[in-house]
Scaffold this motif. Sequence first.
Motif, PDB file in Angstrom:
ATOM      1  N   ILE A 128      -6.857  -1.548  -5.530  1.00  0.00           N
ATOM      2  CA  ILE A 128      -6.411  -0.327  -4.864  1.00  0.00           C
ATOM      3  C   ILE A 128      -7.034   0.850  -5.601  1.00  0.00           C
ATOM      4  CG2 ILE A 128      -4.454   1.119  -4.216  1.00  0.00           C
ATOM      5  CD1 ILE A 128      -2.718  -1.406  -4.248  1.00  0.00           C
ATOM      6  N   LEU A 142       0.834  -1.203   0.000  1.00  0.00           N
ATOM      7  CA  LEU A 142       0.000   0.000   0.000  1.00  0.00           C
ATOM      8  C   LEU A 142       0.866   1.249   0.000  1.00  0.00           C
ATOM      9  CD1 LEU A 142      -2.906   1.015   0.081  1.00  0.00           C
ATOM     10  CD2 LEU A 142      -2.753   1.053   2.569  1.00  0.00           C
ATOM     11  N   GLU A 200      -7.133  -0.203  -0.139  1.00  0.00           N
ATOM     12  CA  GLU A 200      -6.797  -1.509  -0.697  1.00  0.00           C
ATOM     13  C   GLU A 200      -7.815  -2.514  -0.159  1.00  0.00           C
ATOM     14  OE1 GLU A 200      -3.553  -4.976   0.083  1.00  0.00           O
ATOM     15  OE2 GLU A 200      -2.714  -3.003  -0.414  1.00  0.00           O
TER      16      GLU A 200
END
Length: 464
Positions: A158, A5, A168
């Motif tokens: 995402i 992420l 996400e």
Amino acid sequence: MPTTLADAQNLLSDLIARYSERVDYLMIRLEEAEGTDILLRGDKVETLSVGISIGGHIRACYKGGWGLSCFNQLATIKDRIEEAIAAARMVGDEETLLAPIDPVQAVCILPLKGTDPRQIPLSQKKQLCDRYTELLKSVDPRITTTSVRYGDSAQKVIIATSEGTLIEQSWVDMEMRFAATARNGETVQTGRETTGSRKAYEDLTDLDEQVKSSAQRAIAALSLPSVKGNTYTVVIDPILTGLFVHEAFGHLSEADMAYENPDLLEVMTIGRRFGPEELQIFDGAAPEGHRGSYFYDDEGTPATTTQLIKDGVLVGRLHSRETAGKLEEAPTGNARCLNYHFTPIVRMTNTWIERGKTPVKDLFSDIKEGVYARNWLGGMTNGEMFTFSAGEAWMIRNGKIAEPVRDVTLSGNVFQTLADIEAIGDDFYWDESGGCGKGGQNGLSVGCGGPSLRIRDVVVGGET
């Protein structure tokens, strides 16, 4: 595809900061998916595949006009952003109206309760399909055609927006479909079963009785009389209730259907009575563990539970941020897309009628002649009109379930049918077999459910 992420945040934040000033709204979606698809027709393998896809899309909005650009090469993302922005600026000529939501940064994984299908070899999944095929064929020599379909998919998505959202979200989905066709001379009958899960591969491995029942229904129907076409009081089981509330009513509750159609918007006026006071209808992705469940929709709106009908009165509808903005209502978290090739549109999630208070056995009371219908073979809707085929059915005579019949189709107007609900059973069943289609996005996972219903004046097709 960025591996974490943090990687995605750095990449997408830089891109959005660079381009967002040229539009009113900008979203970047990155997606990684893998899945298995197996289809057996009899002993023939029609499909046996494992696929992996990586890609994304850009959505840009400028003066109410939208641009969409899809890609599967991350190196081209800047060009795709330029394309989406150019398209939005080319068509935008009004005002961008998006209902506000709070920006959020989150990592969300829909948890499995058992084995992940990605841990199961393809050969083992094929063996499962072979076993179910043999079960279908073993029921009776008059089974002439069988089909078994297995599918699983795992997606990680995402999304990042110019409003500061970065989410996400990942999940795994599984489904199996079975069909058996029986023939006796010119008479042909088919039985079907479908099941799905977002919980465990094990949910698909112990379906022997369900599989056999589809073939057994096809065989039994060969010797049954056709129902006499007429208007009857009908009792339907929870599976048919779920199909009815999804197909016949749920799509009319999707707000893009309404704001694009003034006549439908007038019909679907908030505050209008549609059914008895006992009738409660909901849709929502917030309830956990169902095939239409998630934490955030594909615009980053949190999942909710939306009551559509309360005490028989229309009180809500399903929204994307745009439809909510245009109709000056609250977003409901129902903007969904099948994958990165498509733009999110308003879609149902899990749709259900709440259980009632009438004991199921009492639903049949006082019906001199009627029809009891269970399960489904197929159906179609056209606006507010619907036709569904029952998987199995019986006549009701003097308050009792009587002889079985075949070729039962139920037809009507959804609004009149809701008004004609006489009683709502105290049972309830979740059907996780749904794959919904709309706008070319077919097979989107949904759940639906409900209790048994007693409905008067239903047109039942059959022999005249």
